[in-house]
Design a protein around this motif. Structure first.
Motif, PDB file in Angstrom:
ATOM      1  N   LEU A   1       0.834  -1.200   0.000  1.00 29.12           N
ATOM      2  CA  LEU A   1       0.000   0.000   0.000  1.00 29.12           C
ATOM      3  C   LEU A   1       0.870   1.252   0.000  1.00 29.12           C
ATOM      4  CD1 LEU A   1      -2.652  -1.103   2.651  1.00 29.12           C
ATOM      5  CD2 LEU A   1      -2.730  -1.395   0.166  1.00 29.12           C
ATOM      6  N   VAL A   2       0.616   2.130  -0.962  1.00 30.51           N
ATOM      7  CA  VAL A   2       1.308   3.414  -1.043  1.00 30.51           C
ATOM      8  C   VAL A   2       0.252   4.519  -1.008  1.00 30.51           C
ATOM      9  CG1 VAL A   2       3.226   2.421  -2.331  1.00 30.51           C
ATOM     10  CG2 VAL A   2       1.301   3.420  -3.575  1.00 30.51           C
ATOM     11  N   ASN A   3       0.682   5.760  -1.107  1.00 28.26           N
ATOM     12  CA  ASN A   3      -0.261   6.866  -1.079  1.00 28.26           C
ATOM     13  C   ASN A   3      -0.644   7.288  -2.488  1.00 28.26           C
ATOM     14  OD1 ASN A   3       2.425   7.723  -1.439  1.00 28.26           O
ATOM     15  ND2 ASN A   3       1.905   9.819  -0.869  1.00 28.26           N
ATOM     16  N   ILE A   4      -1.857   7.776  -2.627  1.00 28.47           N
ATOM     17  CA  ILE A   4      -2.345   8.338  -3.882  1.00 28.47           C
ATOM     18  C   ILE A   4      -2.854   9.738  -3.557  1.00 28.47           C
ATOM     19  CG2 ILE A   4      -4.646   7.333  -3.613  1.00 28.47           C
ATOM     20  CD1 ILE A   4      -4.734   7.037  -6.664  1.00 28.47           C
ATOM     21  N   ARG A   5      -2.609  10.704  -4.460  1.00 26.79           N
ATOM     22  CA  ARG A   5      -2.800  12.105  -4.119  1.00 26.79           C
ATOM     23  C   ARG A   5      -3.730  12.815  -5.099  1.00 26.79           C
ATOM     24  NH1 ARG A   5       1.999  13.081  -4.207  1.00 26.79           N
ATOM     25  NH2 ARG A   5       2.425  12.926  -1.962  1.00 26.79           N
TER      26      ARG A   5
ATOM     27  N   SER B   1      -6.899  15.216 -10.606  1.00 25.18           N
ATOM     28  CA  SER B   1      -6.841  13.789 -10.303  1.00 25.18           C
ATOM     29  C   SER B   1      -7.538  13.461  -8.978  1.00 25.18           C
ATOM     30  CB  SER B   1      -5.388  13.297 -10.264  1.00 25.18           C
ATOM     31  OG  SER B   1      -5.346  11.881 -10.140  1.00 25.18           O
ATOM     32  N   PRO B   2      -8.877  13.425  -8.960  1.00 26.97           N
ATOM     33  CA  PRO B   2      -9.615  13.191  -7.716  1.00 26.97           C
ATOM     34  C   PRO B   2      -9.368  11.801  -7.135  1.00 26.97           C
ATOM     35  CG  PRO B   2     -11.094  13.144  -9.600  1.00 26.97           C
ATOM     36  CD  PRO B   2      -9.774  13.626 -10.108  1.00 26.97           C
ATOM     37  N   VAL B   3      -9.581  11.701  -5.823  1.00 32.66           N
ATOM     38  CA  VAL B   3      -9.451  10.430  -5.100  1.00 32.66           C
ATOM     39  C   VAL B   3     -10.839   9.984  -4.660  1.00 32.66           C
ATOM     40  CG1 VAL B   3      -7.085  10.841  -4.359  1.00 32.66           C
ATOM     41  CG2 VAL B   3      -8.972  11.691  -2.960  1.00 32.66           C
ATOM     42  N   ALA B   4     -10.902   8.930  -3.845  1.00 28.40           N
ATOM     43  CA  ALA B   4     -12.184   8.377  -3.412  1.00 28.40           C
ATOM     44  C   ALA B   4     -12.982   9.426  -2.636  1.00 28.40           C
ATOM     45  CB  ALA B   4     -11.954   7.137  -2.555  1.00 28.40           C
ATOM     46  N   PRO B   5     -14.222   9.692  -3.036  1.00 26.83           N
ATOM     47  CA  PRO B   5     -15.017  10.740  -2.375  1.00 26.83           C
ATOM     48  C   PRO B   5     -15.687  10.240  -1.103  1.00 26.83           C
ATOM     49  CG  PRO B   5     -16.253   9.845  -4.206  1.00 26.83           C
ATOM     50  CD  PRO B   5     -14.912   9.148  -4.220  1.00 26.83           C
TER      51      PRO B   5
ATOM     52  N   VAL C   1       1.895  16.232 -12.320  1.00 26.20           N
ATOM     53  CA  VAL C   1       1.971  15.014 -13.127  1.00 26.20           C
ATOM     54  C   VAL C   1       1.295  13.894 -12.343  1.00 26.20           C
ATOM     55  CG1 VAL C   1       4.075  15.687 -14.347  1.00 26.20           C
ATOM     56  CG2 VAL C   1       4.246  14.434 -12.188  1.00 26.20           C
ATOM     57  N   THR C   2       1.015  12.793 -13.039  1.00 32.44           N
ATOM     58  CA  THR C   2       0.383  11.655 -12.367  1.00 32.44           C
ATOM     59  C   THR C   2       1.416  10.587 -12.016  1.00 32.44           C
ATOM     60  OG1 THR C   2      -0.222  10.831 -14.564  1.00 32.44           O
ATOM     61  CG2 THR C   2      -1.917  12.007 -13.330  1.00 32.44           C
ATOM     62  N   ASP C   3       1.941   9.889 -13.029  1.00 32.45           N
ATOM     63  CA  ASP C   3       2.829   8.751 -12.763  1.00 32.45           C
ATOM     64  C   ASP C   3       4.186   8.862 -13.433  1.00 32.45           C
ATOM     65  OD1 ASP C   3       0.741   7.324 -11.346  1.00 32.45           O
ATOM     66  OD2 ASP C   3      -0.162   6.899 -13.291  1.00 32.45           O
TER      67      ASP C   3
ATOM     68  N   GLN D   1       8.828  23.349  -8.745  1.00 30.83           N
ATOM     69  CA  GLN D   1       8.462  22.203  -7.908  1.00 30.83           C
ATOM     70  C   GLN D   1       7.533  21.283  -8.695  1.00 30.83           C
ATOM     71  OE1 GLN D   1       6.443  23.522  -4.367  1.00 30.83           O
ATOM     72  NE2 GLN D   1       4.730  24.438  -5.458  1.00 30.83           N
ATOM     73  N   VAL D   2       7.596  19.993  -8.343  1.00 33.53           N
ATOM     74  CA  VAL D   2       6.814  18.964  -9.032  1.00 33.53           C
ATOM     75  C   VAL D   2       5.912  18.290  -8.004  1.00 33.53           C
ATOM     76  CG1 VAL D   2       6.894  16.861 -10.437  1.00 33.53           C
ATOM     77  CG2 VAL D   2       8.689  18.599 -10.667  1.00 33.53           C
ATOM     78  N   VAL D   3       4.642  18.101  -8.382  1.00 39.15           N
ATOM     79  CA  VAL D   3       3.674  17.419  -7.517  1.00 39.15           C
ATOM     80  C   VAL D   3       3.120  16.219  -8.281  1.00 39.15           C
ATOM     81  CG1 VAL D   3       1.519  17.613  -6.217  1.00 39.15           C
ATOM     82  CG2 VAL D   3       3.078  19.566  -6.346  1.00 39.15           C
ATOM     83  N   PRO D   4       3.660  15.025  -8.036  1.00 42.44           N
ATOM     84  CA  PRO D   4       3.099  13.818  -8.644  1.00 42.44           C
ATOM     85  C   PRO D   4       1.922  13.287  -7.825  1.00 42.44           C
ATOM     86  CG  PRO D   4       5.082  13.268  -7.444  1.00 42.44           C
ATOM     87  CD  PRO D   4       4.881  14.744  -7.277  1.00 42.44           C
ATOM     88  N   CYS D   5       1.319  12.224  -8.289  1.00 44.47           N
ATOM     89  CA  CYS D   5       0.160  11.650  -7.600  1.00 44.47           C
ATOM     90  C   CYS D   5       0.536  10.547  -6.619  1.00 44.47           C
ATOM     91  CB  CYS D   5      -0.839  11.107  -8.620  1.00 44.47           C
ATOM     92  SG  CYS D   5      -1.717  12.402  -9.523  1.00 44.47           S
TER      93      CYS D   5
END
Length: 536
Positions: A175-179, A194-198, A316-318, A437-441
């Motif tokens: 398990l890792v984090n998703i953003r 890039s929404p996550v679980a609501p 970015v995502t991945d 700065q970079v913000v990935p997911c």
């Protein structure tokens, strides 16, 4: 009453000659005045007609137990080790009298009720956050156990402008984090990337931002990756006034259905044009984007990188990640997966300590990036239920991966390697933006990196891909040449302080960890699932 005398069958008078004495009964065995039932003590009333009264008492006892079983306050009172209470048929709590026949103390009863009610209220308040983290649609992608529980952690990436919302995501115990990234717009409103679980907890956090910065105006799905788009429809339904934007090339399996049918109906989503110059979205004055899209064979791959001009942030995502040595806060919220993964074998103890958590996190990152690291072997019998055992030396692989900016090995070998020229052109277009700065997911964010570091991460990944196709000797020669080049050494001294971390993975030292990924990629090419570089 006749005081034990019974009339004879053939007489109708009550004379002394017509009555006969009842036989002296044998003294019965003394009955207990009370008997214990787990968690409750039920007192019986001894009567002259005991059998009938005992039956009634048993009925009252059963009714009281049923009522107690449905009474959370009574269950907590008993579980907390409090004295047993008498159970009435109505389920009322009555403090036990000090002695048989003692008058009932009403004040003591009120105090008991007050304590129970207070504990019950606290317990309900503690259970409320747990209900807010439940996500009922998790079977849409049932990859992790207990996937219905999604705790959300919110933090500021840039004060008053950008926020990150993190949840856990993965397969089994990896398990890792998703953003999800939320940005405040200049003219008011929020931009969601890039929404996550609501979950209710997540929605409440977004609502808090809406009170300060305006409602959610735009929701963007920037990729075709299933682990991101599975949340897009459910999240969009929570914000019915928001405009929806999706990356081109969306698809579904096993039936390729329209995106509107996948949780958006009756709303429609706007497909981002391949060229941002053709996009007339209201947010284009604050953002720019570049689309990376190519065919993998059975389906297209697409990722859209966004540049927030005001904060100089690359979203970015991945494509790139930064694996920190410390596990993210949201992953540590429930450390059981980290503790289980920390074991070298099934007999290895795993106390909950910071060192053990870091050990479990290192193995989790290696699993998520290489699928099967070199130092992992199958052990189906000896190490059941883990089924895997770790050999000595995995720490060396982890030391070469942590605290680096790099392209994910899974994405590089299985995705980007199928269209290297297309990926290189996209990287050069992205590097024209002056981001800082970079913000990935996934993993760490924000990453202090600019165009130079972003380009170097992809160059290192492509060098590793060429070495695999040409053998390891060219990579060894390039490494020796770089070490002997004084210009590179002098340039490293001029690097800004925030880019002093290492960039790219050392493919030569991690060749054993890449083995399974490369075998899988060759098998996919031979089977025709992916087309290879010529198809890009």
């Amino acid at each position: 009453p006749n005081h034990g005398w019974l009339p004879c069958p053939n007489t109708t008078t009550r004379s002394s000659t017509s009555l006969q004495r009842r036989p002296t009964p044998v003294a019965p065995t003394p009955r207990p005045r009370s008997f214990d039932i787990p968690r409750h003590r039920v007192h019986l009333v001894r009567t002259t007609r005991g059998t009938k009264r005992m039956r009634l008492s048993l009925l009252f006892c059963l009714a009281g137990l049923v009522s107690a079983g449905s009474n959370p306050a009574l269950r907590r009172l008993s579980a907390a080790g409090k004295p047993h209470t008498r159970v009435q048929p109505s389920g009322m709590l009555i403090s036990p009298p000090a002695s048989r026949g003692a008058p009932h103390d009403a004040a003591q009863n009120r105090r008991a009720w007050t304590r129970v009610a207070a504990r019950d209220t606290v317990a309900k308040n503690e259970d409320a956050p747990d209900k807010e983290t439940r996500y009922g649609l998790w079977p849409a992608l049932p990859l992790q156990p207990q996937g219905d529980r999604r705790v959300t952690k919110k933090y500021e990436i840039q004060p008053g402008k950008i926020w990150g919302f993190e949840q856990i995501f993965g397969t089994l115990d990896v398990l890792v984090n998703i953003r999800m990234t939320v940005i405040a717009l200049k003219d008011g409103g929020l931009f969601v990337y890039s929404p996550v679980a609501p979950t209710q907890q997540c929605i409440n956090m977004v609502r808090d931002l809406e009170k300060q910065y305006g409602e959610v105006k735009h929701i963007v799905l920037p990729t075709t990756a299933v682990e991101h788009k599975v949340f897009f429809g459910p999240f969009a339904k929570k914000f019915s006034n928001a405009d929806l934007w999706v990356a081109p090339g969306q698809w579904s399996f096993p039936l390729d259905l329209p995106l509107t049918w996948l949780g958006l109906f009756p709303r429609r989503a706007n497909v981002l044009p391949m060229d941002s110059k053709d996009c007339d979205a209201p947010w284009m004055s604050e953002f720019d984007y570049k689309v990376l899209k190519f065919s993998l064979g059975l389906a297209p791959f697409c990722e859209c990188a966004f540049h927030h001009k005001d904060s100089k942030t690359l979203l970015v995502t991945d494509s790139v990640i930064f694996a920190p040595a410390e596990p993210p806060e949201v992953v540590q919220e429930d450390p059981r997966a980290l503790l289980f993964r920390s074991k070298d074998n099934v007999k290895d103890p795993s106390p909950d300590t910071p060192e053990i958590r870091r050990k479990g996190w290192g193995k989790t990152v290696l699993f998520s990036q290489f699928l099967q690291p070199e130092k992992v072997r199958a052990s189906l019998i000896e190490d059941y239920p883990a089924l895997l055992a770790w050999d000595q030396g995995w720490e060396e692989s982890w030391a070469r991966v942590r605290d680096r900016l790099f392209v994910s090995p899974v994405v590089q070998v299985l995705v980007f390697a199928q269209a290297p020229e297309t990926v290189s052109k996209w990287v050069e277009e992205v590097c024209k933006w002056p981001f800082t700065q970079v913000v990935p997911c996934h993993f760490k964010a924000p990453i202090k990196a600019g165009p130079r570091e972003f380009r170097q991460a992809f160059e290192a990944a492509r060098a590793g891909a060429r070495s695999e196709s040409q053998g390891l000797e060219p990579l060894k020669a390039r490494k020796n040449e770089a070490n002997n080049n004084p210009l590179d050494w002098f340039a490293s001294l001029l690097e800004p302080a925030e880019s002093k971390y290492k960039i790219g993975l050392p493919h030569l030292e991690l060749e054993g960890d890449f083995a399974l990924l490369r075998q899988t990629e060759r098998a996919l090419r031979e089977s025709g699932v992916v087309k290879g570089p010529k198809g890009g």
